[in-house]
Design a protein around this motif. Structure first.
Motif, PDB file in Angstrom:
ATOM      1  N   PRO A   1      30.126  17.031  25.098  1.00  0.00           N
ATOM      2  CA  PRO A   1      29.487  17.101  23.776  1.00  0.00           C
ATOM      3  C   PRO A   1      30.106  16.071  22.831  1.00  0.00           C
ATOM      4  CG  PRO A   1      30.696  19.141  24.293  1.00  0.00           C
ATOM      5  CD  PRO A   1      31.006  18.156  25.363  1.00  0.00           C
ATOM      6  N   PRO A   2      29.419  15.719  21.778  1.00  0.00           N
ATOM      7  CA  PRO A   2      30.031  14.822  20.788  1.00  0.00           C
ATOM      8  C   PRO A   2      31.239  15.503  20.155  1.00  0.00           C
ATOM      9  CG  PRO A   2      27.950  15.716  19.985  1.00  0.00           C
ATOM     10  CD  PRO A   2      28.068  16.132  21.406  1.00  0.00           C
ATOM     11  N   PRO A   3      32.234  14.727  19.740  1.00  0.00           N
ATOM     12  CA  PRO A   3      33.428  15.352  19.168  1.00  0.00           C
ATOM     13  C   PRO A   3      33.098  16.113  17.879  1.00  0.00           C
ATOM     14  CG  PRO A   3      33.561  12.942  19.071  1.00  0.00           C
ATOM     15  CD  PRO A   3      32.302  13.273  19.789  1.00  0.00           C
ATOM     16  N   LEU A   4      33.903  17.106  17.593  1.00  0.00           N
ATOM     17  CA  LEU A   4      33.717  17.849  16.337  1.00  0.00           C
ATOM     18  C   LEU A   4      33.917  16.906  15.164  1.00  0.00           C
ATOM     19  CD1 LEU A   4      35.835  21.058  17.096  1.00  0.00           C
ATOM     20  CD2 LEU A   4      33.378  20.711  17.422  1.00  0.00           C
TER      21      LEU A   4
ATOM     22  N   VAL B   1      35.419  19.064  24.689  1.00  0.00           N
ATOM     23  CA  VAL B   1      35.006  18.936  23.283  1.00  0.00           C
ATOM     24  C   VAL B   1      36.044  18.115  22.526  1.00  0.00           C
ATOM     25  CG1 VAL B   1      34.395  20.179  21.174  1.00  0.00           C
ATOM     26  CG2 VAL B   1      33.880  21.198  23.411  1.00  0.00           C
ATOM     27  N   GLY B   2      35.656  16.939  22.079  1.00  0.00           N
ATOM     28  CA  GLY B   2      36.571  16.084  21.343  1.00  0.00           C
ATOM     29  C   GLY B   2      36.975  16.723  20.023  1.00  0.00           C
ATOM     30  N   ASN B   3      38.195  16.410  19.574  1.00  0.00           N
ATOM     31  CA  ASN B   3      38.679  16.929  18.287  1.00  0.00           C
ATOM     32  C   ASN B   3      38.992  18.421  18.319  1.00  0.00           C
ATOM     33  OD1 ASN B   3      39.317  15.147  16.318  1.00  0.00           O
ATOM     34  ND2 ASN B   3      37.259  15.012  15.434  1.00  0.00           N
ATOM     35  N   LEU B   4      38.906  19.003  19.521  1.00  0.00           N
ATOM     36  CA  LEU B   4      39.230  20.433  19.603  1.00  0.00           C
ATOM     37  C   LEU B   4      40.520  20.594  20.395  1.00  0.00           C
ATOM     38  CD1 LEU B   4      38.244  23.352  18.991  1.00  0.00           C
ATOM     39  CD2 LEU B   4      37.270  23.370  21.294  1.00  0.00           C
ATOM     40  N   GLU B   5      41.529  21.116  19.719  1.00  0.00           N
ATOM     41  CA  GLU B   5      42.801  21.386  20.401  1.00  0.00           C
ATOM     42  C   GLU B   5      42.756  22.821  20.915  1.00  0.00           C
ATOM     43  OE1 GLU B   5      47.549  21.843  19.302  1.00  0.00           O
ATOM     44  OE2 GLU B   5      46.059  21.656  17.721  1.00  0.00           O
ATOM     45  N   VAL B   6      43.007  23.000  22.217  1.00  0.00           N
ATOM     46  CA  VAL B   6      42.964  24.349  22.777  1.00  0.00           C
ATOM     47  C   VAL B   6      44.386  24.799  23.073  1.00  0.00           C
ATOM     48  CG1 VAL B   6      42.026  25.813  24.592  1.00  0.00           C
ATOM     49  CG2 VAL B   6      40.737  23.826  23.798  1.00  0.00           C
TER      50      VAL B   6
ATOM     51  N   GLN C   1      29.249  29.407  23.067  1.00  0.00           N
ATOM     52  CA  GLN C   1      28.898  29.169  21.658  1.00  0.00           C
ATOM     53  C   GLN C   1      29.610  27.931  21.118  1.00  0.00           C
ATOM     54  OE1 GLN C   1      29.771  33.327  20.295  1.00  0.00           O
ATOM     55  NE2 GLN C   1      27.868  33.031  19.148  1.00  0.00           N
ATOM     56  N   VAL C   2      30.866  27.750  21.552  1.00  0.00           N
ATOM     57  CA  VAL C   2      31.606  26.567  21.110  1.00  0.00           C
ATOM     58  C   VAL C   2      30.901  25.311  21.632  1.00  0.00           C
ATOM     59  CG1 VAL C   2      33.792  25.317  21.268  1.00  0.00           C
ATOM     60  CG2 VAL C   2      33.787  27.809  20.996  1.00  0.00           C
ATOM     61  N   LEU C   3      30.519  25.345  22.912  1.00  0.00           N
ATOM     62  CA  LEU C   3      29.826  24.194  23.486  1.00  0.00           C
ATOM     63  C   LEU C   3      28.510  23.950  22.744  1.00  0.00           C
ATOM     64  CD1 LEU C   3      30.339  24.832  27.319  1.00  0.00           C
ATOM     65  CD2 LEU C   3      31.570  23.211  25.856  1.00  0.00           C
ATOM     66  N   ASP C   4      27.813  25.041  22.491  1.00  0.00           N
ATOM     67  CA  ASP C   4      26.508  24.953  21.843  1.00  0.00           C
ATOM     68  C   ASP C   4      26.626  24.325  20.440  1.00  0.00           C
ATOM     69  OD1 ASP C   4      23.705  25.486  21.571  1.00  0.00           O
ATOM     70  OD2 ASP C   4      24.226  27.205  20.308  1.00  0.00           O
ATOM     71  N   LEU C   5      27.622  24.806  19.679  1.00  0.00           N
ATOM     72  CA  LEU C   5      27.840  24.244  18.345  1.00  0.00           C
ATOM     73  C   LEU C   5      28.175  22.765  18.434  1.00  0.00           C
ATOM     74  CD1 LEU C   5      29.934  27.118  16.702  1.00  0.00           C
ATOM     75  CD2 LEU C   5      27.634  26.384  16.044  1.00  0.00           C
TER      76      LEU C   5
ATOM     77  N   TYR D   1      27.357  20.648  20.850  1.00  0.00           N
ATOM     78  CA  TYR D   1      26.163  19.880  21.225  1.00  0.00           C
ATOM     79  C   TYR D   1      25.258  19.672  20.024  1.00  0.00           C
ATOM     80  CZ  TYR D   1      26.977  20.133  26.290  1.00  0.00           C
ATOM     81  OH  TYR D   1      27.488  19.977  27.553  1.00  0.00           O
ATOM     82  N   ARG D   2      25.221  20.681  19.177  1.00  0.00           N
ATOM     83  CA  ARG D   2      24.302  20.603  18.044  1.00  0.00           C
ATOM     84  C   ARG D   2      24.954  19.941  16.827  1.00  0.00           C
ATOM     85  NH1 ARG D   2      21.668  25.821  16.580  1.00  0.00           N
ATOM     86  NH2 ARG D   2      23.537  26.927  17.220  1.00  0.00           N
ATOM     87  N   GLY D   3      26.200  19.470  17.010  1.00  0.00           N
ATOM     88  CA  GLY D   3      26.868  18.750  15.926  1.00  0.00           C
ATOM     89  C   GLY D   3      27.207  19.642  14.753  1.00  0.00           C
ATOM     90  N   GLN D   4      27.389  20.924  15.024  1.00  0.00           N
ATOM     91  CA  GLN D   4      27.696  21.841  13.915  1.00  0.00           C
ATOM     92  C   GLN D   4      29.156  22.269  13.961  1.00  0.00           C
ATOM     93  OE1 GLN D   4      24.940  25.066  13.947  1.00  0.00           O
ATOM     94  NE2 GLN D   4      23.182  23.723  13.592  1.00  0.00           N
ATOM     95  N   GLY D   5      29.695  22.633  12.822  1.00  0.00           N
ATOM     96  CA  GLY D   5      31.076  23.109  12.748  1.00  0.00           C
ATOM     97  C   GLY D   5      31.150  24.598  13.038  1.00  0.00           C
TER      98      GLY D   5
END
Lengths: 358, 425, 473
Positions: free
Chosen positions: B299-302, B333-338, B410-414, B416-420
């Motif tokens: 997905p595009p990065p957050l 997911v870019g910009n997401l630290e797990v 849901q995290v992936l979905d958000l 993909y949809r470019g949402q926070g």
């Protein structure tokens, strides 16, 4: 000093006999811990005739010897096979015996790395207060069978039994050593350094602090890595002078040659943090001090009868053991009386043949 | 462990139960992994203790009634299974044992009422919807209710989503890479349909054709875990015929349902449907497991960096052994630290209907879980099971830091949809 | 009926000490405490109490002393020698709720803990300060410090730093007659006899530790973990002697044989070479430059010793997996056999090869499989004797085989136990290791602490033959 009869049994059976026949006996090795010498007129059972290494297979890294065996003899034997007793048994050049080393519970600066005499003793045979020969522990490096009376004998001062035979584990001797001397302006700075080293992951053999502001560090290991390690250590210490020909320095420490003749030397267990409190109290006195084993033991040399030192230690809730100097009651400072040690005494020496428990 | 269980007396599952007892060497390695043991610190409330008690009952040396409180208190989280070096198949003892013992144990009427209430509502979306509307009316009186009813009411959502239809087939974006059927089940469909919606979107986005069979229903997990085997089979039977054979996988996005469906073969052991159940079970995949195996488009990065703490759902980690897949997915997911929470392996206390039947233990575990999660200072908590989400959300709220709690999809979905992420409530 | 009345009366006083729920007397509650990790022994206690404060422990011990009721202190029940087996009609004092770390002082490198604290939890608490608690019995994620103290537990990393006894600095103890005593201190050094050394490993026969002061050590800067595969068990045994003789001092030297490799691999997928007849695991630890230099030599020694495959742990996760497999190996053997007996004898390290060959011979003689997974660097064997308790006579044969192995250890100059303790299991063999006179002195010590012999009654000391026979009938 005048003593009563000195018995030198030549074997274990005559030692048992001696113990049975005397109402009160004082076991002694080579008598190097002068302050722990028997009082005047006492009957002394000296184990000096019971000497010799009974069993030593270098590949096993353990040995068994009679109690009167001089530590130095054992060290030379081990040294020939690249092995050593890592706790730097004190007073070995002065002639200390294995039995006396265990009974006095003393270890030198090298105890910092792998532990003291109590951590290396594996098994003992001793004669109890009824004159019976008792064996405990074993000859192998790991053993959990029965009560660990070998450890109990460490520091027992011969008041629980006369140790006649001991087994120890030994370690491979490091192939190279280096010592660093670091001077700091003042005690507190040096003490801070000691404490920083104490929680660091440096693998150090010995860390001693000598007032007013000198920290001595000994590292040991392989010749090829030692220079790098010393360099890293110097970076951590922000300096430090590598001392050449350092073995003599540590020998002087082990033999307490820094203690002026006739003075009383007292061993005081302490913790690194409390070293500062102790030093503050001792600074105005005429004493000499050396804080060893990373600040876990204070060696205090005192010029006269140490009554004032005893009071001082008691105030600090510390306890000390006289080692050198004129004989006297062994313990100074805080009085520990617990139901546990008196029961132990009662079980091993019911008639008090080895003297009252001090 | 040696036993004298008369194996034949217990039918098709007798041998399996005995084998679990045999494999146990009583070493105690499971104790640290057991949530009830960690809370209660007593041997009967540990896996080792429960295995011993079940053995005693099956041997006829102990009344089932005596063992009941302790076996009932087991969350069924299977943390012990992961911890067990000797490979005890704890579930193969626990599930049939509960079914066996349920007939022999008499329960108090509040227990029975609660059990009846949950079993008659939760698996049936229509009834659940009605019950929830009713419960919302009761909520103002919550402080005056008995603890267990209060626990039930506290889990009722503020808003009830409108019943949404789910298209029966969703076409993949681009070329079709796989075809799957999705379980929408029961509780989640009512409480959190948005999770299924995210699942379907993420699958489709990655080239998966998604079928949502109409006739499906509750997977039977809730009934299975409380020993109502007959009810579980009745519910599961419906799914045996509802799910088509011509799919690459049957996808679940609730870990509890996934683990139950993977056990269908065992549920029908010795019954005519066994073979059919086994086949269906073999096709079941958790959505994270499936996506990870398939490989997803990153997905595009957050838009802004965020920290997620991933909390394993017990029925995903311990029961299904799915550990790395969701972590790898989140890692795309870019910009997401797990980050990992403290005591990650410990159950949050939700465990199906457990939080309703044993509110004290569940609440203690929930508090502990919230503490562990918040210590990681997350912007979002991610997990893989709706029950855990509800429980964790409630306890984060109680701890005063209602960090959003999302399902992995849901995290992936958000993303993909470019949402926070949703804001803090 | 009278028995029931009796019990009720006896328990009445004890009930006054505990609220409902913390004194367990129902059949299911007692059943769960019947065994520790040695299920060959079972005994049902009169009651189990769950104290939450040290005062409650003391009050319970005093109550037991007053009424002459035996008690057993229990942690997580992981003893492999039956050391925490209840005494029939006695009280089990379960210390699991006394699990607070009372003080963690990183600068002084000590932790003061209650007896129910889990071993690994001490290291977890110390980790943020770069410290850890060194003794690492395989059960460390569950076993408690109180149990470790009672049995002087060891672990894989004893070679360099010793056992529990080398890491306990001070104790507060309630003796069996109710007196509370403290000894030891916070310093690494002490004066006077080493009372801590005596108490650690006393198998619960003196009393119960209420508070334990532990020494923490700095975490080594670096580890190097080497796995070497061998075609025979003897070859691996001989390799140990060569590693030791080389003058290296590794943190751990372990061996696993074919059966234990198979079991452990099934349990954790550690990536052990599964075709190996034996696996040698050597771990170096210390300063980075030092272990790097040591590794060069270790690899030379290991390769020269006939290892056909040598592998280094890739990273910390890999190292953890390797250790997890090793530490779970005992239990994992449960996958291979419905029952097994674990022995814990020690032989001089130079006799390892002989001992292993003899065990192999005995295994064939008795027709029972024996898995070996052990602390080779210490000479501490762990033969696991596999048997099937449902086959008539197998347990008896397994016990005979175990006895032969223990006698072998004594004959070779070793010990019947390295770290599991004597407990129930090996009490008859203690008399073969020590003379009656030695044991009498130990008994005197025990009675000095526990005149009524109520603390962990029946453990460690050999039971007179006639009593043993009476108990069996």
């Amino acid at each position: 000093m005048r003593t009563g009869a000195v018995l030198r049994p030549s074997d274990v059976d005559s030692l048992r006999e001696a113990v049975r026949q005397q109402p009160r006996v004082w076991p002694r090795g080579a008598g190097t811990k002068t302050a722990l010498a028997p009082p005047e007129g006492a009957v002394v059972v000296e184990v000096s005739q019971l000497r010799g290494v009974l069993d030593y297979d270098p590949a096993e890294f353990t040995f068994t010897a009679l109690a009167g065996t001089p530590v130095r003899e054992v060290e030379e034997l081990l040294g020939r096979h690249g092995q050593y007793l890592p706790f730097d048994p004190p007073l070995s050049a002065a002639g200390a015996t294995l039995g006396g080393t265990l009974a006095s519970g003393l270890s030198g600066p090298g105890r910092y790395r792998y532990g003291g005499v109590r951590d290396f003793v594996l098994g003992v045979r001793f004669v109890d207060g009824r004159g019976e020969l008792v064996r405990a522990g074993g000859k192998v490096v790991k053993n959990a069978a029965g009560f660990d009376l070998a450890k109990l004998m460490a520091g027992s001062l011969g008041r629980l039994g006369v140790v006649v035979e001991l087994s120890f584990k030994v370690f491979p001797a490091p192939r190279a050593r280096a010592s660093l001397r670091v001077d700091r302006p003042g005690f507190e700075a040096a003490w801070g350094l000691l404490r920083a080293l104490y929680t660091s992951s440096f693998d150090l053999e010995a860390v001693d602090l000598v007032p007013p502001g000198t920290v001595w560090v000994r590292v040991a290991g392989r010749p090829e890595s030692l220079p790098t390690r010393v360099q890293r250590l110097r970076a951590f210490l922000q300096g430090g002078e590598v001392v050449e020909g350092d073995s003599g320095i540590w020998e002087e420490v082990r033999e307490f040659r820094w203690v002026p003749s006739g003075w009383t030397l007292v061993k005081v267990p302490v913790t690194p943090r409390r070293v500062l409190d102790l030093e503050r109290e001792l600074l105005p006195t005429a004493s000499l001090r050396r804080y060893s084993a990373g600040g876990n033991v204070a060696w205090v040399a005192w010029p006269e009868e140490p009554a004032a030192l005893s009071d001082l230690l008691e105030r600090l809730d510390l306890r000390g053991l006289r080692v050198l100097g004129p004989p006297g009651l062994p313990f100074l400072g805080r009085v520990d009386s617990d139901g546990f040690s008196s029961r132990v005494k009662q079980a091993l020496d019911p008639v008090g043949r080895f003297g009252p428990y001090p | 462990m040696l036993h004298e269980i008369p194996v034949d007396r217990y039918g098709a599952v007798g041998r399996r139960m005995a084998r679990a007892v045999e494999a146990c060497v009583h070493c105690g390695f499971c104790l640290a992994a057991c949530p009830t043991y960690r809370v209660l610190g007593e041997e009967m409330d540990s896996p080792r203790g429960r295995i011993f008690l079940m053995k005693e009952v099956l041997e006829g040396h102990l009344e089932p009634q005596e063992a009941a409180p302790f076996v009932d208190r087991c969350l069924g989280c299977f943390g012990c299974v992961t911890a067990c070096p000797s490979g005890v198949a704890y579930g193969e003892l626990l599930t049939p044992y509960r079914e066996y013992a349920s007939a022999k144990v008499s329960r108090s009427w509040p227990d029975r009422l609660l059990r009846w209430l949950t079993m008659e509502t939760l698996p049936y979306p229509g009834r659940l919807r009605a019950a929830l509307r009713l419960a919302r009316l009761v909520r103002p009186a919550a402080p005056y209710l008995p603890a267990r009813l209060r626990a039930m009411v506290s889990l009722v959502p503020d808003r009830l989503s409108r019943q949404r239809g789910t298209a029966s087939t969703v076409a993949p974006a681009g070329a079709r890479r796989a075809r799957v059927a999705v379980l929408v089940g029961c509780v989640q469909r009512v409480l959190h349909p948005e999770i299924h919606e995210a699942t379907v979107r993420v699958l489709a986005r990655n080239g998966v054709e998604v079928v949502v069979p109409d006739d499906q229903g509750c997977c039977g997990a809730l009934a299975m875990h409380v020993g109502e085997g007959a009810r579980a089979r009745q519910l599961a039977r419906r799914n045996l015929s509802a799910f088509p054979d011509d799919v690459d996988a049957v996808i679940t996005d609730a870990a509890g349902c996934g683990s139950a469906m993977k056990e269908y073969g065992f549920l029908f052991a010795g019954q005519p449907e066994e073979e059919q159940a086994r086949k269906l079970a073999a096709r079941v995949r958790d959505v994270s497991e499936f996506l990870d195996g398939l490989g997803i488009e990153a997905p595009p990065p957050l838009l802004a960096p965020a920290r997620a703490v991933y909390q394993d759902a017990c029925h995903l980690l311990h029961a299904q052994g799915v550990r790395d897949a969701p972590r790898r997915l989140l890692g795309t997911v870019g910009n997401l630290e797990v980050v990992e929470p403290a005591e990650a392996e410990l159950c949050c206390g939700s465990a199906g209907t457990y939080s309703l039947e044993h509110p004290d233990v569940a609440a203690e575990l929930g508090r502990r879980k919230a503490r562990g999660l918040l210590a990681a200072d997350p912007d979002v908590v991610v997990t893989g099971n709706v029950g855990c989400m509800v429980q964790i959300r409630a306890h984060l709220r109680a701890a005063g830091r209602p960090v959003p709690v999302l399902h992995t999809v849901q995290v992936l979905d958000l993303a993909y949809r470019g949402q926070g992420f949703p804001r803090l409530a | 009926m009278t028995e029931a009345v009796d019990r009720a009366r006896v328990l009445q006083g004890l009930r006054a000490l505990y609220p409902e729920g913390r004194i367990l007397t129902r059949p299911a509650e007692l059943a769960a405490y019947e065994s520790d990790a040695l299920t060959a022994f079972r005994a049902r206690p009169l009651a189990v109490v769950l104290p939450e404060t040290r005062e409650e422990v003391v009050a319970t011990v005093r109550w037991c002393h007053r009424h002459g009721v035996p008690f057993v202190a229990r942690g997580s029940g992981t003893s492999l020698s039956g050391g925490s087996l209840p005494v029939p009609e006695g009280i089990v004092i379960a210390l699991n709720r006394l699990n607070r770390i009372l003080r963690l002082d990183p600068e002084e490198r000590i932790a003061v803990v209650e007896p129910g604290v889990v071993n690994l939890d001490v290291s977890r608490a110390a980790a943020p300060f770069g410290l850890y608690y060194a003794p690492d019995p395989s059960s460390q994620p569950v076993c408690t410090i109180g149990g470790n103290v009672a049995f002087n537990s060891g672990g894989a990393h004893c070679l360099k730093y010793g056992m529990t006894s080398n890491h306990v600095l001070a104790l507060e103890v309630v003796l069996a007659d109710g007196e509370v005593v403290r000894f030891g201190g916070e310093s690494l050094e002490g004066v006077g006899p080493d009372l801590v050394g005596l108490f650690v490993g006393s198998e619960g026969l003196f009393g119960i530790a209420l508070e334990v002061t532990l020494r923490l050590v700095p975490k080594p800067e670096a580890y190097r973990t080497v796995l070497a595969a061998y075609r025979s068990l003897e070859a691996a045994g001989d390799a140990v002697a060569q590693v030791v003789a080389s003058g290296l001092l590794p943190g751990a030297v372990e061996i696993m044989d074919r059966l234990s490799i198979e079991a452990a691999e099934a349990a954790v997928h550690a990536g052990y070479p599964e075709d190996a007849a034996a696996l040698l695991l050597v771990e170096l630890e210390g300063e980075e430059p030092e272990v790097e230099a040591e590794l060069v030599e270790l690899l030379e020694v290991v390769r020269a010793s006939g290892a056909y495959e040598v592998r280094l742990a890739r990273d910390e996760a890999d190292r953890q997996r390797i250790w997890k497999g090793r530490k779970g190996a005992f239990s994992a053997v449960g996958r291979l056999s419905p029952d097994y007996l674990v022995q814990d004898g020690v032989v001089p390290r130079t006799r390892l090869g002989i001992a292993l060959a003899e065990i192999e011979r005995l295994s064939r003689k008795y027709g029972l499989r024996v898995a070996n997974v052990f602390h080779a660097g210490d000479g501490n064997l762990h033969p696991l004797i596999l048997y099937d308790g449902r086959q008539p006579g197998q347990l008896q044969r397994a016990e005979e085989l175990a006895g032969e192995i223990l006698r072998l250890c004594i004959r070779l100059g070793g010990s019947i136990t390295g770290e599991h303790g004597v407990g129930m299991e090996k009490r008859q063999y203690l008399a073969e290791m020590f003379s009656e006179q030695d044991l009498e002195v130990m008994r005197r010590l025990r009675r000095a602490m526990d005149p009524g012999e109520i603390a962990n009654r029946g453990k460690m000391f050999p039971v007179p033959q006639q009593l043993e026979a009476a108990a069996a009938s």
